[in-house]
Design a protein around this motif. Structure first.
Motif, PDB file in Angstrom:
ATOM      1  N   LYS A 169      21.396  28.487 -27.753  1.00 45.61           N
ATOM      2  CA  LYS A 169      21.068  27.369 -26.533  1.00 45.61           C
ATOM      3  C   LYS A 169      19.653  26.542 -26.831  1.00 45.61           C
ATOM      4  N   VAL A 170      18.922  26.887 -27.588  1.00 46.29           N
ATOM      5  CA  VAL A 170      17.594  26.306 -27.950  1.00 46.29           C
ATOM      6  C   VAL A 170      17.634  25.842 -29.459  1.00 46.29           C
ATOM      7  N   THR A 171      18.301  24.440 -29.432  1.00 45.37           N
ATOM      8  CA  THR A 171      18.713  24.272 -30.975  1.00 45.37           C
ATOM      9  C   THR A 171      17.433  22.885 -31.291  1.00 45.37           C
ATOM     10  N   ILE A 172      17.472  22.528 -32.491  1.00 42.96           N
ATOM     11  CA  ILE A 172      16.556  21.495 -32.738  1.00 42.96           C
ATOM     12  C   ILE A 172      17.096  20.167 -32.133  1.00 42.96           C
ATOM     13  N   ASP A 173      18.327  19.816 -32.072  1.00 39.00           N
ATOM     14  CA  ASP A 173      18.782  18.882 -31.449  1.00 39.00           C
ATOM     15  C   ASP A 173      18.352  18.635 -29.834  1.00 39.00           C
ATOM     16  N   ARG A 174      18.569  19.904 -29.304  1.00 38.73           N
ATOM     17  CA  ARG A 174      17.943  20.164 -27.875  1.00 38.73           C
ATOM     18  C   ARG A 174      16.435  19.698 -27.696  1.00 38.73           C
ATOM     19  N   LEU A 175      15.746  20.248 -28.760  1.00 34.35           N
ATOM     20  CA  LEU A 175      14.118  20.205 -28.593  1.00 34.35           C
ATOM     21  C   LEU A 175      13.918  18.701 -28.817  1.00 34.35           C
ATOM     22  N   LYS A 176      14.531  17.887 -29.792  1.00 30.08           N
ATOM     23  CA  LYS A 176      14.432  16.467 -29.828  1.00 30.08           C
ATOM     24  C   LYS A 176      14.925  15.686 -28.675  1.00 30.08           C
ATOM     25  N   GLU A 177      15.771  16.119 -27.883  1.00 23.33           N
ATOM     26  CA  GLU A 177      16.093  15.452 -26.539  1.00 23.33           C
ATOM     27  C   GLU A 177      14.999  15.810 -25.606  1.00 23.33           C
ATOM     28  N   TRP A 178      14.622  17.082 -25.474  1.00 25.86           N
ATOM     29  CA  TRP A 178      13.703  17.590 -24.483  1.00 25.86           C
ATOM     30  C   TRP A 178      12.361  16.564 -24.544  1.00 25.86           C
ATOM     31  N   TYR A 179      11.742  16.736 -25.934  1.00 25.28           N
ATOM     32  CA  TYR A 179      10.417  16.181 -26.006  1.00 25.28           C
ATOM     33  C   TYR A 179      10.676  14.904 -26.248  1.00 25.28           C
ATOM     34  N   GLY A 180      11.836  14.139 -26.563  1.00 31.62           N
ATOM     35  CA  GLY A 180      11.844  12.637 -26.615  1.00 31.62           C
ATOM     36  C   GLY A 180      10.866  11.983 -27.488  1.00 31.62           C
ATOM     37  N   ASN A 181      10.236  10.929 -27.239  1.00 31.13           N
ATOM     38  CA  ASN A 181       9.295  10.263 -28.214  1.00 31.13           C
ATOM     39  C   ASN A 181       7.928  10.734 -28.185  1.00 31.13           C
ATOM     40  N   GLN A 182       7.539  12.156 -27.789  1.00 34.16           N
ATOM     41  CA  GLN A 182       6.517  12.748 -27.971  1.00 34.16           C
ATOM     42  C   GLN A 182       6.459  13.489 -29.133  1.00 34.16           C
ATOM     43  N   VAL A 183       7.541  13.877 -29.848  1.00 34.59           N
ATOM     44  CA  VAL A 183       7.636  14.324 -31.269  1.00 34.59           C
ATOM     45  C   VAL A 183       8.237  13.224 -32.132  1.00 34.59           C
ATOM     46  N   HIS A 207      -4.624  19.432 -28.457  1.00 35.36           N
ATOM     47  CA  HIS A 207      -3.837  21.004 -29.270  1.00 35.36           C
ATOM     48  C   HIS A 207      -2.663  21.324 -28.927  1.00 35.36           C
ATOM     49  N   GLY A 208      -1.941  20.251 -28.046  1.00 36.47           N
ATOM     50  CA  GLY A 208      -0.677  20.561 -27.395  1.00 36.47           C
ATOM     51  C   GLY A 208      -0.105  21.914 -26.901  1.00 36.47           C
ATOM     52  N   LYS A 209      -1.184  22.581 -26.305  1.00 35.04           N
ATOM     53  CA  LYS A 209      -1.112  23.908 -25.479  1.00 35.04           C
ATOM     54  C   LYS A 209       0.236  23.571 -24.449  1.00 35.04           C
ATOM     55  N   THR A 210       0.160  22.521 -23.624  1.00 33.28           N
ATOM     56  CA  THR A 210       1.332  22.448 -22.588  1.00 33.28           C
ATOM     57  C   THR A 210       2.556  21.910 -23.205  1.00 33.28           C
ATOM     58  N   LEU A 211       2.669  22.003 -24.404  1.00 38.06           N
ATOM     59  CA  LEU A 211       3.971  21.950 -25.148  1.00 38.06           C
ATOM     60  C   LEU A 211       4.991  22.901 -24.751  1.00 38.06           C
ATOM     61  N   GLY A 212       4.295  24.264 -24.819  1.00 37.63           N
ATOM     62  CA  GLY A 212       4.883  25.489 -24.698  1.00 37.63           C
ATOM     63  C   GLY A 212       5.366  25.709 -23.261  1.00 37.63           C
ATOM     64  N   ALA A 213       4.344  25.337 -22.471  1.00 41.85           N
ATOM     65  CA  ALA A 213       4.887  25.421 -20.991  1.00 41.85           C
ATOM     66  C   ALA A 213       6.059  24.516 -20.668  1.00 41.85           C
ATOM     67  N   GLN A 214       5.928  23.149 -21.235  1.00 46.99           N
ATOM     68  CA  GLN A 214       7.010  22.207 -21.147  1.00 46.99           C
ATOM     69  C   GLN A 214       8.274  22.713 -21.560  1.00 46.99           C
ATOM     70  N   LEU A 215       8.241  23.393 -22.676  1.00 45.09           N
ATOM     71  CA  LEU A 215       9.786  24.118 -23.185  1.00 45.09           C
ATOM     72  C   LEU A 215      10.128  25.208 -22.149  1.00 45.09           C
ATOM     73  N   LEU A 216       9.271  25.883 -21.676  1.00 47.89           N
ATOM     74  CA  LEU A 216       9.677  27.059 -20.805  1.00 47.89           C
ATOM     75  C   LEU A 216      10.327  26.532 -19.280  1.00 47.89           C
ATOM     76  N   ASN A 217      10.034  25.264 -19.358  1.00 55.69           N
ATOM     77  CA  ASN A 217      10.799  24.311 -18.143  1.00 55.69           C
ATOM     78  C   ASN A 217      12.097  24.152 -18.473  1.00 55.69           C
ATOM     79  N   MET A 218      12.578  24.062 -19.697  1.00 52.74           N
ATOM     80  CA  MET A 218      13.935  23.763 -19.874  1.00 52.74           C
ATOM     81  C   MET A 218      15.056  24.875 -19.285  1.00 52.74           C
ATOM     82  N   THR A 219      16.145  23.958 -18.749  1.00 46.45           N
ATOM     83  CA  THR A 219      17.227  24.678 -18.290  1.00 46.45           C
ATOM     84  C   THR A 219      18.312  25.090 -19.142  1.00 46.45           C
ATOM     85  N   ILE A 220      18.718  26.175 -19.177  1.00 50.02           N
ATOM     86  CA  ILE A 220      19.765  26.722 -20.321  1.00 50.02           C
ATOM     87  C   ILE A 220      21.012  27.161 -19.289  1.00 50.02           C
ATOM     88  N   ASP A 221      22.251  26.969 -19.917  1.00 46.74           N
ATOM     89  CA  ASP A 221      23.180  27.516 -19.131  1.00 46.74           C
ATOM     90  C   ASP A 221      23.577  29.100 -19.347  1.00 46.74           C
TER      91      ASP A 221
END
Length: 100
Positions: free
Chosen positions: A36-50, A86-100
């Motif tokens: 479920k946690v693919t590169i494409d999903r991360l690109k979508e999740w973080y958008g212009n941030q990455v 340092h981008g420490k909140t990026l991990g917390a942001q990832l943990l908020n992702m919903t998966i099926d």
């Protein structure tokens, strides 16, 4: 479900590169996050941030995925005016992702 229900995250940085490790609490959930946690999903999740490439490494022995995200820290610690250089909140942001 949210990723934080089955995993935790650790983050690190080097220049303008963010590194996030997503580690399952129970090894039985590793296949689920691997699917479920693919590169494409991360690109979508973080958008212009990455703005750069995202590389995913799988560490099945630890039940972990490691993501290296280039151009993710607005220039890095010495150049960024962001509150979270340092981008420490990026991990917390990832943990908020919903998966099926």
């Amino acid at each position: 479900m949210k990723l934080w229900e089955i995993a935790h995250a650790r983050t690190g940085d080097k220049g303008n590169i963010s590194n996030i490790s997503l580690i399952v609490h129970c090894i039985n959930d590793f296949e689920l996050i691997k699917e479920k946690v693919t590169i494409d999903r991360l690109k979508e999740w973080y958008g212009n941030q990455v703005k750069g490439e995202i590389i995913r490494y799988e560490i099945p022995q630890l039940g972990a995925l490691n993501f290296v995200m280039y151009e993710a820290l607005n220039g890095g610690v010495t150049n960024s005016t962001a509150l979270d250089k340092h981008g420490k909140t990026l991990g917390a942001q990832l943990l908020n992702m919903t998966i099926d």
